[in-house]
Design an enzyme around this catalytic site. Structure first.
Site, PDB file in Angstrom:
ATOM      1  N   GLY A  11     -80.615  68.769  75.368  1.00  0.00           N
ATOM      2  CA  GLY A  11     -81.926  68.643  76.169  1.00  0.00           C
ATOM      3  C   GLY A  11     -81.309  67.496  77.132  1.00  0.00           C
ATOM      4  O   GLY A  11     -80.587  66.418  77.114  1.00  0.00           O
ATOM      5  N   ARG A  15     -87.656  62.874  81.830  1.00  0.00           N
ATOM      6  CA  ARG A  15     -88.286  61.578  81.850  1.00  0.00           C
ATOM      7  C   ARG A  15     -87.703  60.464  81.808  1.00  0.00           C
ATOM      8  O   ARG A  15     -88.378  59.164  82.176  1.00  0.00           O
ATOM      9  CB  ARG A  15     -89.461  61.785  81.077  1.00  0.00           C
ATOM     10  CG  ARG A  15     -90.561  62.771  81.439  1.00  0.00           C
ATOM     11  CD  ARG A  15     -91.858  62.922  80.449  1.00  0.00           C
ATOM     12  NE  ARG A  15     -91.269  63.874  79.063  1.00  0.00           N
ATOM     13  CZ  ARG A  15     -91.967  63.573  78.303  1.00  0.00           C
ATOM     14  NH1 ARG A  15     -92.982  62.844  78.002  1.00  0.00           N
ATOM     15  NH2 ARG A  15     -91.713  64.490  77.267  1.00  0.00           N
ATOM     16  N   ASN A 224     -88.987  60.058  74.665  1.00  0.00           N
ATOM     17  CA  ASN A 224     -88.476  60.767  75.792  1.00  0.00           C
ATOM     18  C   ASN A 224     -88.488  60.013  77.227  1.00  0.00           C
ATOM     19  O   ASN A 224     -88.398  60.828  78.340  1.00  0.00           O
ATOM     20  CB  ASN A 224     -89.854  61.908  75.941  1.00  0.00           C
ATOM     21  CG  ASN A 224     -89.929  62.703  74.632  1.00  0.00           C
ATOM     22  OD1 ASN A 224     -88.970  63.514  74.434  1.00  0.00           O
ATOM     23  ND2 ASN A 224     -91.008  62.727  73.837  1.00  0.00           N
ATOM     24  N   LYS A 348     -60.000  29.957  73.319  1.00  0.00           N
ATOM     25  CA  LYS A 348     -59.331  31.222  73.086  1.00  0.00           C
ATOM     26  C   LYS A 348     -58.010  31.402  72.478  1.00  0.00           C
ATOM     27  O   LYS A 348     -57.196  30.501  72.742  1.00  0.00           O
ATOM     28  CB  LYS A 348     -59.116  31.894  74.609  1.00  0.00           C
ATOM     29  CG  LYS A 348     -58.642  33.292  74.607  1.00  0.00           C
ATOM     30  CD  LYS A 348     -57.763  33.666  75.682  1.00  0.00           C
ATOM     31  CE  LYS A 348     -56.241  33.160  75.404  1.00  0.00           C
ATOM     32  NZ  LYS A 348     -55.132  33.550  76.237  1.00  0.00           N
TER      33      LYS A 348
END
Ligand code: UD1
Ligand code: MG
Length: 454
Positions: A11, A15, A224, A348
């Site tokens: 689908g 909306r 939806n 790091k």
């Protein structure tokens, strides 16, 4: 009985008002369809078929996996038509139908549903709601047996009074299902091939339609629009928070805590407000995490403390170590036991040995630092020459003065010291002092410049 799973995900999701296919919208950092696929996997089916349509290429690209078979439904002619695209690929005795936009369905609920299905039994998951508007209604006869499902738009006023709705999730015998789907018509209010019409067909063929309900209606709630998406997100987060609290984690405010991945947690852990945990996070006993921290793919060993406003990714904190406030630990940052990292420190791909400290305003990149070292405020490793990265290696008990530039590749031996403000570009031998700064000279009677008068 052997099981195949079909997930409907074709689908459009109008909306959502989105350029992205609906099922890719994330809940807890993972596409809704990804949640459904993961739950499907817990049932160990023989195969999983995903029916895609809108944004098919994108969906396939994002979720591609060896155990998934994607089936394209070119035109969305209804849920019955969607399942019919997958049935030719089904090889098992039973088919379970799930929905890519119903992400919170629980494995335990599906297991209960499967337990009610059989060769001559169809099992349907229904939900009784205060307001079932929009749902197909479950039609039962006087004895309570399910007879049919009627869609909202096809229902009479009397049928609309029924509060038991269809979740769409069902288990059916595979060969029967193919047969029923082949006989569907689209002669209804929406001109669609309704999957729900197979219920009446099953009853006509003498099958029993058994029903089961979810523990929690949110399990069968679809998204939806973005409002419903946010509701699902909050529900998911509350569930995750409750699980952690049940395990012995104190959350200062479970409503201000987000998990976007998997957390393995011990006991007596304290997590302050606005903490986001992402990816795989391991938190051992007695760890404390201050407010406003983002912690991704990291391990916090027993008793480690992360103070407010830290950002950790791919980091490991040793037992009893601490960092922050405002520390940034990037991938490969490893703090030994009892190590200390203070504010405005970035690390790091570096190891800070047991008991070593970098208290303030420091960058450590590609560095190997031994135990019990002290890195002075404002020190940085110059690990990158514009083309390549180089290593900085410090032994044990090294004292690096404040505001040093350690120009890699460079090493400082055990027990060595460097003077404040040094640029260390040559190796320093164990126990030696390295000083690399301009010599100070003082000029007597110095006159400051004066402002020019206009
Ligand atoms: C469907 C059910 C309804 C149920 C409700 C629960 C039918 C006919 N109706 O209605 O009884 O109460 O779900 O939410 O089944 N889809 C496809 N291809 C299609 C059509 C739909 O993949 O051709 C997918 C959609 O993407 C969606 C799901 O199937 O994920 C449900 O479709 P949707 O049109 O939303 O069904 P509802 O009208 O809500
Ligand atoms: Mg519809």
């Amino acid at each position: 009985m052997s099981l195949n799973i079909v997930i409907l995900a074709a689908g459009q999701g109008t909306r959502m008002r989105s350029g992205m296919p609906k099922v890719l919208h994330p809940v807890a950092g993972k596409p809704m369809l990804g949640h459904v696929i993961d739950t499907a996997r817990t049932l160990a089916p023989r195969s999983i078929h995903v029916v895609i349509g809108h944004g098919a290429d994108l969906v396939r690209q994002r979720l591609q996996a060896d155990d998934l078979n994607f089936v394209v439904q070119a035109e969305q002619l209804g849920t019955g038509h969607a399942v019919a695209q997958a049935t030719p690929h089904v090889s098992a005795e039973q088919v379970l139908i799930l929905y890519g936009d119903v992400p919170l369905i629980q494995s335990a609920t599906l297991q209960r549903l499967l337990a009610k299905a059989g060769p001559d039994r169809l099992a349907l998951l229904t939900v009784t709601l205060e307001d079932p508007t929009g749902y197909g209604r479950i039609i039962r006869d006087a004895s309570g047996s399910v007879q049919a499902i009627v869609e909202q738009k096809d229902a009479t006023a009397q049928q609309q009074e029924i509060r038991e709705g269809n979740t769409g999730i069902l288990v059916a015998p595979a060969s029967r299902l193919s047969d029923w789907l082949g006989r569907l018509s689209n002669n209804n209010a929406q001109g669609e091939y309704y999957l729900t019409d197979v219920i009446a067909m099953a009853v006509a063929d003498g099958l029993v339609v058994a029903t089961e309900q979810p523990v929690d209606a949110m399990e069968v709630q679809g998204a939806n629009d973005r409002i419903q998406l946010a509701e699902l997100e909050r529900h998911y987060q509350q569930r995750a928070a409750r699980q952690l609290m049940a395990q012995g984690v104190t959350l200062r405010d479970p409503l201000r805590f987000d998990v976007r991945g998997e957390v393995q947690a011990g006991r007596d852990i304290l997590i302050d407000v606005n903490v986001v945990l992402e990816g795989r996070v391991i938190i051992e006993d007695d760890v404390q995490i201050g407010p406003n921290c983002v912690i991704k793919d990291s391990t916090l060993r027993r008793g480690a403390v992360v103070r407010a406003n830290c950002h950790l990714e791919g980091a490991e904190l040793g037992a009893g170590s601490d960092c922050g406030p405002f520390a940034r630990l990037r991938p490969g940052a490893v703090l030994g036991a009892m190590a200390h990292v203070g504010n405005f420190v970035e690390i790091k791909n570096s190891r800070l040995g047991d008991g070593s400290k970098a208290g303030h305003l420091t960058y450590l990149g590609d560095a190997e630092i031994g135990a019990n070292c002290n890195i002075g405020a404002g020190t940085i490793t110059c690990n990158y020459d514009g083309a390549n990265k180089w290593k900085t290696v410090l032994g044990n008990d090294v004292f690096i003065g404040s505001n040093n530039s350690l120009v890699a590749p460079v090493s400082v031996g055990d027990g060595a010291t460097t003077g404040a403000g040094s640029t260390i570009s040559q190796d320093v031998a164990p126990a030696a002092l390295g000083v690399g700064r301009a010599k100070q000279r003082n000029i007597e009677g110095w006159k400051r410049p004066e402002k020019i008068k206009k």
